[in-house]
Motif scaffolding. Structure first.
Motif, short mmCIF file in Angstrom:
data_model
loop_
_atom_site.label_atom_id
_atom_site.label_comp_id
_atom_site.label_asym_id
_atom_site.label_seq_id
_atom_site.Cartn_x
_atom_site.Cartn_y
_atom_site.Cartn_z
N GLY A 40 -5.10 -2.88 -1.86
CA GLY A 40 -3.86 -2.41 -1.24
C GLY A 40 -4.13 -1.36 -0.17
N LEU A 64 -7.37 -5.92 0.89
CA LEU A 64 -6.13 -6.52 0.38
C LEU A 64 -6.03 -6.33 -1.12
CD1 LEU A 64 -3.56 -8.07 1.02
CD2 LEU A 64 -4.85 -10.19 0.68
N ARG A 65 -7.09 -6.60 -1.85
CA ARG A 65 -7.08 -6.42 -3.31
C ARG A 65 -6.79 -4.97 -3.69
NH1 ARG A 65 -11.98 -6.93 -4.91
NH2 ARG A 65 -12.93 -7.89 -3.13
N THR A 86 3.78 -6.10 4.37
CA THR A 86 3.28 -7.25 3.61
C THR A 86 2.98 -6.85 2.17
OG1 THR A 86 2.32 -8.23 5.61
CG2 THR A 86 1.47 -9.01 3.51
N VAL A 87 2.32 -5.72 1.99
CA VAL A 87 1.99 -5.25 0.64
C VAL A 87 3.26 -4.86 -0.12
CG1 VAL A 87 0.86 -3.39 -0.65
CG2 VAL A 87 -0.35 -4.54 1.19
N LYS A 88 4.18 -4.20 0.57
CA LYS A 88 5.42 -3.76 -0.06
C LYS A 88 6.22 -4.96 -0.57
CE LYS A 88 8.65 -1.87 2.52
NZ LYS A 88 9.43 -0.91 3.32
N ARG A 89 6.19 -6.07 0.14
CA ARG A 89 6.99 -7.24 -0.23
C ARG A 89 6.21 -8.28 -1.02
NH1 ARG A 89 11.32 -8.63 4.36
NH2 ARG A 89 11.61 -6.56 5.23
N ARG A 90 4.97 -7.99 -1.31
CA ARG A 90 4.12 -8.95 -2.03
C ARG A 90 4.69 -9.20 -3.43
NH1 ARG A 90 -2.29 -7.88 -3.03
NH2 ARG A 90 -2.77 -9.90 -3.96
#
Length: 79
Positions: free
Chosen positions: A30, A27-28, A74-78
């Protein structure tokens, strides 16, 4: 095992810790492809974000392909 007996598995504390560490690391970074490797091929994922990303009729994503789509979104909208 017959069809009436559910399969059971036991996850050790060390295994659970390793999954947590990998999930956090990916997650960190990406690295959603890496994160998707944590999930089984037939895994399902339920999140309140699923309907937001995939439409109000969808509540669960199934399989690595859909899970990867969810993770990438999820990453795109973080924030």
């Amino acid at each position: 095992m017959n069809k009436l007996t559910p399969a059971t598995t036991t996850t050790t504390e060390a295994q659970a810790a390793r999954i947590y560490e990998l999930w956090d690391k990916y997650l960190r970074e990406g690295n959603m492809e890496g994160m998707a490797t944590i999930y089984a091929d037939d895994a399902t994922l339920q999140s309140p974000l699923v309907p937001t990303f995939f439409g109000p009729g969808k509540r669960i994503v199934s399989g690595k392909k859909e899970i990867l789509l969810f993770l990438n979104e999820t990453v795109k909208r973080r924030p």
